[in-house]
Design a protein around this motif. Structure first.
Motif, PDB file in Angstrom:
ATOM      1  N   THR A 220      40.648  37.999  41.898  1.00  0.00           N
ATOM      2  CA  THR A 220      39.661  37.332  42.716  1.00  0.00           C
ATOM      3  C   THR A 220      38.724  36.569  41.798  1.00  0.00           C
ATOM      4  N   THR A 221      38.125  35.497  42.303  1.00  0.00           N
ATOM      5  CA  THR A 221      37.152  34.740  41.509  1.00  0.00           C
ATOM      6  C   THR A 221      35.742  35.003  41.998  1.00  0.00           C
ATOM      7  N   LYS A 222      35.631  35.755  43.106  1.00  0.00           N
ATOM      8  CA  LYS A 222      34.311  36.006  43.693  1.00  0.00           C
ATOM      9  C   LYS A 222      34.215  37.435  44.198  1.00  0.00           C
ATOM     10  N   LEU A 223      33.359  38.243  43.537  1.00  0.00           N
ATOM     11  CA  LEU A 223      33.120  39.609  43.980  1.00  0.00           C
ATOM     12  C   LEU A 223      32.011  39.599  45.023  1.00  0.00           C
ATOM     13  N   GLU A 224      32.317  40.105  46.206  1.00  0.00           N
ATOM     14  CA  GLU A 224      31.371  40.108  47.326  1.00  0.00           C
ATOM     15  C   GLU A 224      31.284  41.496  47.965  1.00  0.00           C
ATOM     16  N   GLY A 225      31.332  42.537  47.129  1.00  0.00           N
ATOM     17  CA  GLY A 225      31.272  43.886  47.660  1.00  0.00           C
ATOM     18  C   GLY A 225      32.471  44.177  48.534  1.00  0.00           C
ATOM     19  N   LYS A 226      32.226  44.791  49.688  1.00  0.00           N
ATOM     20  CA  LYS A 226      33.331  45.170  50.571  1.00  0.00           C
ATOM     21  C   LYS A 226      34.065  43.966  51.153  1.00  0.00           C
ATOM     22  N   SER A 227      33.452  42.783  51.081  1.00  0.00           N
ATOM     23  CA  SER A 227      34.098  41.576  51.613  1.00  0.00           C
ATOM     24  C   SER A 227      34.961  40.866  50.584  1.00  0.00           C
ATOM     25  N   THR A 228      35.083  41.438  49.391  1.00  0.00           N
ATOM     26  CA  THR A 228      35.869  40.789  48.330  1.00  0.00           C
ATOM     27  C   THR A 228      37.320  40.614  48.756  1.00  0.00           C
ATOM     28  N   PHE A 229      37.852  39.424  48.539  1.00  0.00           N
ATOM     29  CA  PHE A 229      39.227  39.122  48.933  1.00  0.00           C
ATOM     30  C   PHE A 229      40.085  38.912  47.682  1.00  0.00           C
ATOM     31  N   PHE A 230      41.078  39.762  47.512  1.00  0.00           N
ATOM     32  CA  PHE A 230      41.966  39.681  46.354  1.00  0.00           C
ATOM     33  C   PHE A 230      43.262  38.960  46.712  1.00  0.00           C
ATOM     34  N   LEU A 231      43.777  38.202  45.753  1.00  0.00           N
ATOM     35  CA  LEU A 231      45.063  37.534  45.892  1.00  0.00           C
ATOM     36  C   LEU A 231      46.041  38.157  44.901  1.00  0.00           C
ATOM     37  N   PRO A 232      47.302  38.258  45.264  1.00  0.00           N
ATOM     38  CA  PRO A 232      48.280  38.735  44.282  1.00  0.00           C
ATOM     39  C   PRO A 232      48.501  37.704  43.185  1.00  0.00           C
ATOM     40  N   PHE A 233      48.711  38.196  41.975  1.00  0.00           N
ATOM     41  CA  PHE A 233      49.078  37.342  40.845  1.00  0.00           C
ATOM     42  C   PHE A 233      50.394  37.894  40.293  1.00  0.00           C
ATOM     43  N   ALA A 253      53.729  43.224  32.393  1.00  0.00           N
ATOM     44  CA  ALA A 253      53.463  42.856  30.997  1.00  0.00           C
ATOM     45  C   ALA A 253      53.330  41.355  30.784  1.00  0.00           C
ATOM     46  N   TYR A 254      53.906  40.543  31.701  1.00  0.00           N
ATOM     47  CA  TYR A 254      53.785  39.087  31.570  1.00  0.00           C
ATOM     48  C   TYR A 254      52.319  38.662  31.509  1.00  0.00           C
ATOM     49  N   LEU A 255      51.420  39.460  32.101  1.00  0.00           N
ATOM     50  CA  LEU A 255      49.999  39.109  32.143  1.00  0.00           C
ATOM     51  C   LEU A 255      49.438  39.048  30.730  1.00  0.00           C
ATOM     52  N   TRP A 256      49.643  40.099  29.942  1.00  0.00           N
ATOM     53  CA  TRP A 256      49.088  40.097  28.577  1.00  0.00           C
ATOM     54  C   TRP A 256      50.020  39.481  27.552  1.00  0.00           C
ATOM     55  N   GLU A 257      51.317  39.436  27.852  1.00  0.00           N
ATOM     56  CA  GLU A 257      52.253  38.841  26.897  1.00  0.00           C
ATOM     57  C   GLU A 257      52.312  37.314  27.002  1.00  0.00           C
ATOM     58  N   GLU A 258      52.156  36.785  28.207  1.00  0.00           N
ATOM     59  CA  GLU A 258      52.274  35.342  28.420  1.00  0.00           C
ATOM     60  C   GLU A 258      50.945  34.696  28.829  1.00  0.00           C
ATOM     61  N   ILE A 259      50.380  35.170  29.916  1.00  0.00           N
ATOM     62  CA  ILE A 259      49.214  34.519  30.533  1.00  0.00           C
ATOM     63  C   ILE A 259      47.996  34.547  29.622  1.00  0.00           C
ATOM     64  N   PHE A 260      47.781  35.662  28.874  1.00  0.00           N
ATOM     65  CA  PHE A 260      46.575  35.817  28.062  1.00  0.00           C
ATOM     66  C   PHE A 260      46.731  35.349  26.619  1.00  0.00           C
ATOM     67  N   SER A 261      47.808  34.609  26.308  1.00  0.00           N
ATOM     68  CA  SER A 261      47.890  34.022  24.967  1.00  0.00           C
ATOM     69  C   SER A 261      46.797  32.973  24.831  1.00  0.00           C
ATOM     70  N   ARG A 262      46.368  32.668  23.602  1.00  0.00           N
ATOM     71  CA  ARG A 262      45.269  31.722  23.370  1.00  0.00           C
ATOM     72  C   ARG A 262      45.566  30.355  24.001  1.00  0.00           C
ATOM     73  N   ALA A 263      46.761  29.852  23.764  1.00  0.00           N
ATOM     74  CA  ALA A 263      47.126  28.528  24.286  1.00  0.00           C
ATOM     75  C   ALA A 263      47.168  28.537  25.816  1.00  0.00           C
ATOM     76  N   SER A 264      47.698  29.627  26.385  1.00  0.00           N
ATOM     77  CA  SER A 264      47.799  29.733  27.840  1.00  0.00           C
ATOM     78  C   SER A 264      46.424  29.782  28.494  1.00  0.00           C
ATOM     79  N   VAL A 265      45.516  30.593  27.948  1.00  0.00           N
ATOM     80  CA  VAL A 265      44.168  30.704  28.513  1.00  0.00           C
ATOM     81  C   VAL A 265      43.446  29.356  28.431  1.00  0.00           C
ATOM     82  N   ALA A 266      43.571  28.681  27.265  1.00  0.00           N
ATOM     83  CA  ALA A 266      42.926  27.373  27.100  1.00  0.00           C
ATOM     84  C   ALA A 266      43.488  26.364  28.108  1.00  0.00           C
ATOM     85  N   ASN A 267      44.813  26.399  28.307  1.00  0.00           N
ATOM     86  CA  ASN A 267      45.472  25.516  29.266  1.00  0.00           C
ATOM     87  C   ASN A 267      44.981  25.777  30.689  1.00  0.00           C
TER      88      ASN A 267
END
Length: 1010
Positions: A220-233, A253-267
């Motif tokens: 989620t990009t917005k925490l709103e307490g009990k109204s917080t809406f999460f999306l699957p990634f 594991a794709y989250l930390w192996e692929e998505i969180f690489s420096r180049a990926s985060v910057a992109n």
């Protein structure tokens, strides 16, 4: 010693991948032991004690990055004396609360005469070594068990990721092996146990918050307490939700192996994350978009494939409704203009440092996409005016000559653009076709046919959009100077063959898939087939001629049904059935918090008009609980009267969509219009009286599937009543596609930074124009050399950018404020900022040419002339204020290669009696009486009704329509009950079939004189 399978083990696995080590291992290092570092993403190991909860930054790495990379800028601040670090932090805190982290990461932080870059962007293939070196100097770090709260100092978040000391992601980790999941426990922890008033968790200060376990990821990009809406990634598995088995580790594991690489985060930060809404709005009212996995994946795969394989490719992206195609298309378009070839051997490559495509052409009829693209490109691109429309080949050429990188056209103008592409053989294009959101009828449809050289008189069913695109491409010689990317939820076999990826076995597959099944399981759309009801039609056709001529059996039965279905009596009965369901079950039951709407789909324009007349009459009789609207193109004569959509509705045809969104309008009656590309989340009921086949069935019924959390819309709120199609018909159709305030202290001249940023972002001027103007002006150039520069910018403001009146007012106010404040402050400022001086002179000449069509313009000017520095505000007050579907892949057969025509062979010809008999067998199976017996029984029942003691007083002489109808139903029930022994079959049929009962009651009312 057994394996660690708890939450801590997951923390260590992620930290190890990011940093090469982990917190516990550092203790061993401190004791003198040698701990080898594993392959990693180059993050630093952050420590919780380095976190400043007041400003929500890792202080150690924030200052380290600035000292290492921008020491000269910091020295400017140190020369001013005082607590310069506190000044930076306070300035940072103020701006992040106003604009959010994304803005500061992209735009940097201006403090006095210092300009601080907070993140260096990832280099392009053409970037210099310096840019590559700068990127390498970014400090990425991860910190476990981070104490984020100023009030509850022991409260911790499992893992927080930083770039240059600024948090971009928080993670709450869970492990299913210990009975805790991200889907439930991780989300619950964010909703119930995390203090969203703390700086770290305030909206916009961190880009994304994730609940993660070994199997799944939610965000989620917005925490709103009990109204917080999460999306699957999640990646999806077996065409549905979740993640596939990972032979090398956890499913997630794709989250930390692929998505969180420096180049990926910057992109992601540079090219994907975007903040919707105007910078004039308070930050909490805006929306922050972080890409879903399939959106990130399809764009990255497209860029990678284009860089390697060059120009001349075709791509089919099969993304279901609910996939967020608008965002995917926007992201793809912007990144395609910055795609560079891998080598000079790549088709279409001219230089390794020159983008592969000269321009991206987007073919769409989606009304909001043009505006959305313009707004999004502002966020992503330093050069603002790179988008233009083009409706013919000469406009395409003109747009390219003006340096436009993204060109938008429509489906019906696509053939002319194809010609333009062929003519401009020295240019290279990427063409994105957004076919799924195009209207199937109306002026767009007619124009397309004229463009194709066809008659303006076309079948009311309209051409399928995919067919239009394919016809345009096939009727012209295709050149290798364009790649085509088709986005659709429902590809036909011809579309698969044209755009799909050919496999070794000769079959064709989509380049990328996000299935309807996955969209439903992930909750992005609802299952429209969960509450599907069919109504069997009953008919009795009598010969009107004595002869028995031969008829073509198939055509005759089709005509017989068409005659019955469009007869006003039949439509009256169905209209009554529709309202008998819609009023109590949808309107009176307050579905969707009393906002629910319905759609009636009819066979053709004539039937739609008849339905509208019937429903409107019934609504009048029932006290007008709501209003209905109709939608169709052109004019149509029915029973000697000519009708049009605007004439019936009482407003312009183009306004129907907006009026239907109002609460007083609850039903929309259509023939072909609005069956595709119509997003109205409040639709939850549909009444179908039209043959729906294959792609059209999926597109039409999918008008109901839009999720609407705001209204609490759930699958069980959906309802489809189908008078025409069978369950098997619909299953067959769906299966292939399933798968600005006064200041209380001295003036802060930093407001000029903010004013300049806001003015820059609108795109009225390019900076090189400002530079050129100032250079000419101070070199005493002829005024005729100055005019074109100012006029170009003024034209953009007045016309080209198509700014709303309020946006024009806002720009002119800010421009006047900038000139006034800088003019007053320039002589007393302790330092010089050249860009302010240059913009001051440019705006002085530009402002008189800015035309603001506002009734209060004089008041605005009066207000501005009375402004002094103490009344300048950072916020401006606004002026004028179910059917089960097959989980497996579906193979479509190629088009029928056999020639077909009107002259078929082997037609069956039956005498008229036989056609009527077989027709009645098909549509009147329930009542086994002969036509003559049926006639006698009707007369007997009618006589029984007229003989009832309550008939004259309570029915025949009753002026109250509603009570009269109730009385008739009661009399009818009593008569049938009395005769049930003699008419058992008929009684059972009436008890079990509401449609048959309604039809019979309608006929009997006519027979007894009402």
């Amino acid at each position: 010693m057994v394996s660690q399978t708890n939450e801590q083990a997951l923390e260590i696995a992620i930290e190890k991948q990011l940093t090469g080590t982990w917190r516990e291992a550092q203790k061993a290092v401190a004791e003198g032991k040698d701990v080898p570092f594993s392959q990693n993403h180059g993050y630093q190991l952050g420590l919780a004690e380095d976190f400043n909860a007041r400003y929500a930054i890792d202080s150690k790495r924030f200052w380290a990055f600035l000292e290492q990379t921008q020491h000269e800028e910091l020295e400017k601040l140190q020369k001013h004396g005082g607590d310069w670090q506190l000044k930076v932090l306070e300035r940072f805190d103020r701006l992040i609360k106003k604009y959010g982290l994304l803005h500061l990461l992209k735009k940097g932080l201006s403090v006095d005469d210092a300009n601080l870059t907070l993140m260096y962007p990832a280099p392009l293939a053409s970037s210099s070594d310096k840019i590559k070196q700068n990127f390498d100097e970014n400090i990425f770090s991860s910190t476990r068990q981070l104490r984020y709260s100023l009030t509850n100092t022991l409260e911790e978040i499992d893992l927080v990721l930083f770039v240059n000391g600024l948090p971009f992601a928080t993670l709450e980790l869970k492990n299913p092996w210990t009975g805790q999941t991200a889907r439930y426990h991780g989300q619950k922890q964010y909703r119930d146990d995390r203090d969203i008033n703390q700086p770290l968790l305030q909206f916009g200060r961190c880009l994304v918050h994730m609940a993660v376990d070994t199997d799944e990821v939610y965000m989620t990009t917005k925490l709103e307490g009990k109204s917080t809406f999460f999306l699957p990634f999640n990646k999806g598995q077996n065409f549905g939700a979740g993640n596939p088995t990972n032979p090398g580790g956890h499913k997630s594991a794709y989250l930390w192996e692929e998505i969180f690489s420096r180049a990926s985060v910057a992109n992601i930060i540079q090219h994907f994350v975007r903040l919707d809404g105007s910078s004039k709005e308070p930050l909490p009212k805006r929306t922050l978009f972080f890409p879903r996995y399939h959106q990130l994946d399809v764009v990255r795969r497209l860029m990678e494939h284009a860089a390697k394989n060059g120009v001349g490719q075709t791509y089919l992206i099969q993304h279901s409704a609910g996939s967020g195609k608008s965002n995917s298309i926007t992201w793809a378009a912007y990144q395609l203009i910055e795609t560079y070839p891998d080598s000079l051997d790549t088709p279409g490559a001219t230089h390794l440092e020159k983008p592969l495509f000269d321009s991206v052409i987007i073919v769409t009829d989606r009304r909001l996409l043009d505006k959305q693209l313009r707004e999004n490109i502002k966020e992503f691109s330093e050069v603002k005016n790179i988008i233009a429309p083009a409706f013919k080949s000469s406009e395409l050429k003109s747009a390219l000559e003006q340096g436009k990188k993204i060109i938008i056209t429509t489906i019906q103008k696509f053939p002319f653009i194809i010609d333009g592409i062929a003519d401009l053989s020295d240019k290279r294009f990427a063409v994105i076709i957004d076919e799924a959101h195009s209207s199937q009828s109306g002026s767009a449809h007619d124009n397309m046919n004229r463009a194709m050289g066809k008659s303006e008189h076309v079948d009311e069913e309209g051409l399928d959009v995919q067919d239009k695109i394919l016809q345009a491409m096939q009727s012209r010689k295709m050149r290798g100077n364009a790649s085509y990317l088709a986005f659709t939820a429902t590809p036909k076999n011809t579309t698969l063959e044209k755009f799909g990826c050919k496999q070794p076995d000769g079959s064709f597959e989509p380049f990328h898939l996000y299935s309807m099944k996955q969209a439903i399981e992930e909750g992005f759309i609802l299952d429209v087939l969960a509450n599907y009801t069919t109504y069997k039609s009953y008919y009795e056709i009598q010969k009107s001629i004595a002869e028995n001529p031969l008829f073509d059996s198939g055509k005759a039965q089709k005509k017989l049904r068409a005659y019955v279905e469009r007869h006003q009596q039949t439509i009256n009965i169905k209209a009554e059935i529709i309202l008998d369901h819609f009023i109590p079950q949808v309107v009176n039951s307050k579905k969707l918090k009393g906002k629910a709407k319905g759609m009636v789909i009819t066979q053709n324009i004539e039937t739609a008009i008849r339905y509208y007349l019937a429903i409107s009459r019934l609504l009048d009789e029932r006290g007008k609980p709501f209003k209905a609207l109709i939608a169709f193109s052109g004019a149509k004569e029915v029973d000697g009267i000519e009708y049009s959509e605007a004439q019936i509705n009482g407003f312009a045809e183009n306004d129907t969509r907006d009026y239907f969104n109002q609460d007083e309008y609850r039903l929309l009656i259509v023939a072909n219009k609005y069956l595709t590309g119509f997003d109205q989340p409040k639709l939850c009921a549909m009444y179908v009286d039209k043959k729906l086949q294959w792609v059209l069935a999926v597109q039409a019924l999918s008008r109901l599937n839009r999720a609407a959390p705001k209204w609490g819309k759930k699958t069980e709120d959906l309802f489809i009543l189908d008078f025409f199609n069978s369950v098997d018909d619909i299953k067959t159709a769906f299966d292939p596609f399933y798968t600005a305030t006064r200041l209380s202290e001295a003036t802060d001249i930093n407001v000029l930074h903010e004013l300049k940023d806001a003015l820059d972002d609108v795109g009225v001027y390019e900076w090189h124009e400002v530079e050129q103007f100032v250079k000419l002006y101070f070199n005493n150039a002829d005024a005729q050399q100055l005019s074109p520069i100012i006029d170009t910018a003024a034209d953009r403001f007045n016309n080209d950018l198509e700014l709303e009146d309020n946006d024009k007012v806002d720009f002119k106010i800010k421009a006047k404020q900038f000139v006034k404040i800088y003019g007053q402050m320039a002589s007393i400022m302790p330092y010089e900022i050249a860009v302010w001086e240059k913009l001051f002179w440019f705006l002085k000449f530009l402002i008189p040419k800015l035309i603001v069509k506002d009734p209060d313009a004089d008041q605005i000017d009066e207000l501005l002339n009375s402004v002094d520095l103490s009344s300048y505000g950072l916020e401006r007050v606004k002026l004028n204020h179910s059917i089960g579907l097959d989980d497996s892949e579906t193979e479509l057969e190629p088009q029928n290669p056999n020639p077909r025509g009107a002259h078929g062979g082997g037609d069956e010809h039956d005498p008229l009696d036989e056609i009527i008999r077989s027709f009645n067998e098909r549509w009147f199976q329930g009542w086994g009486a002969t036509p003559e017996e049926q006639r006698i029984k009707f007369i007997n029942i009618a006589d029984g009704i007229k003989a009832h003691p309550d008939f004259e007083e309570k029915y025949q002489n009753n002026p109250d329509v509603h009570n009269r109808n109730l009385a008739f139903e009661k009399i009818f029930e009593e008569v049938m009950l009395k005769n049930r022994r003699n008419e058992l079959d008929l009684y059972k049929l009436l008890a079990n079939d509401a449609a048959f009962k309604a039809a019979m009651q309608q006929s009997l009312r006519q027979m007894v004189g009402f």
